[in-house]
Write a protein that holds these residues in place. Structure first.
Motif, PDB file in Angstrom:
ATOM      1  N   UNK A  63      78.394  22.163 -81.796  1.00 25.24           N
ATOM      2  CA  UNK A  63      78.153  23.598 -82.375  1.00 25.24           C
ATOM      3  C   UNK A  63      79.813  23.736 -83.035  1.00 25.24           C
ATOM      4  N   UNK A  64      79.923  25.000 -83.912  1.00 27.81           N
ATOM      5  CA  UNK A  64      80.938  24.870 -84.334  1.00 27.81           C
ATOM      6  C   UNK A  64      80.901  26.508 -84.898  1.00 27.81           C
ATOM      7  N   UNK A  65      82.238  26.855 -85.422  1.00 29.74           N
ATOM      8  CA  UNK A  65      82.378  28.065 -85.922  1.00 29.74           C
ATOM      9  C   UNK A  65      83.152  28.164 -87.148  1.00 29.74           C
ATOM     10  N   UNK A  66      82.737  28.966 -88.192  1.00 30.20           N
ATOM     11  CA  UNK A  66      83.351  28.975 -89.600  1.00 30.20           C
ATOM     12  C   UNK A  66      84.067  30.142 -89.760  1.00 30.20           C
ATOM     13  N   UNK A  67      85.366  30.145 -90.218  1.00 31.87           N
ATOM     14  CA  UNK A  67      86.115  31.176 -90.219  1.00 31.87           C
ATOM     15  C   UNK A  67      86.230  31.382 -91.783  1.00 31.87           C
ATOM     16  N   UNK A  68      85.891  32.494 -92.169  1.00 26.72           N
ATOM     17  CA  UNK A  68      85.828  33.009 -93.859  1.00 26.72           C
ATOM     18  C   UNK A  68      87.231  33.614 -93.978  1.00 26.72           C
ATOM     19  N   UNK A 108      77.747  28.732 -85.296  1.00 28.60           N
ATOM     20  CA  UNK A 108      76.704  27.916 -85.725  1.00 28.60           C
ATOM     21  C   UNK A 108      76.536  27.050 -84.520  1.00 28.60           C
ATOM     22  N   UNK A 109      75.534  27.393 -83.647  1.00 29.30           N
ATOM     23  CA  UNK A 109      75.199  26.647 -82.506  1.00 29.30           C
ATOM     24  C   UNK A 109      74.590  25.460 -82.405  1.00 29.30           C
ATOM     25  N   UNK A 110      74.340  25.032 -83.806  1.00 26.10           N
ATOM     26  CA  UNK A 110      73.762  23.618 -83.904  1.00 26.10           C
ATOM     27  C   UNK A 110      73.790  23.393 -85.505  1.00 26.10           C
ATOM     28  N   UNK A 111      74.240  22.321 -86.114  1.00 28.13           N
ATOM     29  CA  UNK A 111      74.212  22.019 -87.299  1.00 28.13           C
ATOM     30  C   UNK A 111      72.866  22.032 -88.101  1.00 28.13           C
ATOM     31  N   UNK A 112      71.771  22.362 -87.487  1.00 25.68           N
ATOM     32  CA  UNK A 112      70.575  22.458 -88.210  1.00 25.68           C
ATOM     33  C   UNK A 112      70.536  24.216 -88.386  1.00 25.68           C
ATOM     34  N   UNK A 139      86.679  29.573 -97.568  1.00 23.88           N
ATOM     35  CA  UNK A 139      86.562  29.334 -96.313  1.00 23.88           C
ATOM     36  C   UNK A 139      87.927  28.872 -95.683  1.00 23.88           C
ATOM     37  N   UNK A 140      88.445  29.659 -94.661  1.00 25.93           N
ATOM     38  CA  UNK A 140      89.932  28.994 -94.133  1.00 25.93           C
ATOM     39  C   UNK A 140      89.909  28.111 -93.099  1.00 25.93           C
ATOM     40  N   UNK A 141      88.747  27.837 -92.309  1.00 25.59           N
ATOM     41  CA  UNK A 141      88.528  26.844 -91.412  1.00 25.59           C
ATOM     42  C   UNK A 141      87.428  26.535 -90.689  1.00 25.59           C
ATOM     43  N   UNK A 142      87.234  25.423 -89.886  1.00 24.00           N
ATOM     44  CA  UNK A 142      86.005  25.331 -89.130  1.00 24.00           C
ATOM     45  C   UNK A 142      86.740  25.019 -87.419  1.00 24.00           C
ATOM     46  N   UNK A 143      86.086  25.623 -86.489  1.00 12.95           N
ATOM     47  CA  UNK A 143      86.643  25.355 -84.919  1.00 12.95           C
ATOM     48  C   UNK A 143      85.535  24.826 -84.416  1.00 12.95           C
ATOM     49  N   UNK A 144      85.435  23.634 -83.692  1.00 15.57           N
ATOM     50  CA  UNK A 144      84.530  23.084 -83.029  1.00 15.57           C
ATOM     51  C   UNK A 144      84.407  24.050 -81.609  1.00 15.57           C
ATOM     52  N   UNK A 145      83.407  24.497 -81.150  1.00  9.53           N
ATOM     53  CA  UNK A 145      83.056  25.008 -80.144  1.00  9.53           C
ATOM     54  C   UNK A 145      82.513  24.191 -78.844  1.00  9.53           C
ATOM     55  N   UNK A 146      82.703  24.730 -77.743  1.00  4.21           N
ATOM     56  CA  UNK A 146      82.123  23.802 -76.486  1.00  4.21           C
ATOM     57  C   UNK A 146      80.787  23.635 -76.302  1.00  4.21           C
TER      58      UNK A 146
END
Length: 75
Positions: free
Chosen positions: A15-20, A28-32, A60-67
């Motif tokens: 899972x990850x988050x996208x920062x606009x 994004x709970x899963x890449x699907x 987009x400013x960045x991507x953060x991995x989420x737990x």
């Protein structure tokens, strides 16, 4: 944000988050739930079953991995 970084994140399967650029954060709970178009310029994220947002990768400013759920359970 680079297309390569997004592709690597999608292939990681986590899972990850996208920062606009406007400060909004898209979970994004899963890449699907996300995909790049053929040129890699647009990233589509399915926010709910009925709602999709399409973002210009250049903005987009960045991507953060989420737990992951396993990591969250251990904390």
């Amino acid at each position: 944000m680079t297309v390569l970084a997004i592709r690597e994140t999608l292939h990681a399967g986590e899972p990850f988050s996208v920062i606009a650029a406007d400060g909004k954060v898209y979970e994004v709970p899963h890449p699907d739930f996300a995909s790049l178009n053929k040129t890699g310029r647009l990233l589509s994220i399915w926010v709910t079953e009925a709602k999709q947002v399409t973002l210009d990768v250049a903005l987009l400013l960045g991507i953060e991995q989420t737990a992951t759920s396993k990591e969250a359970e251990s904390n």
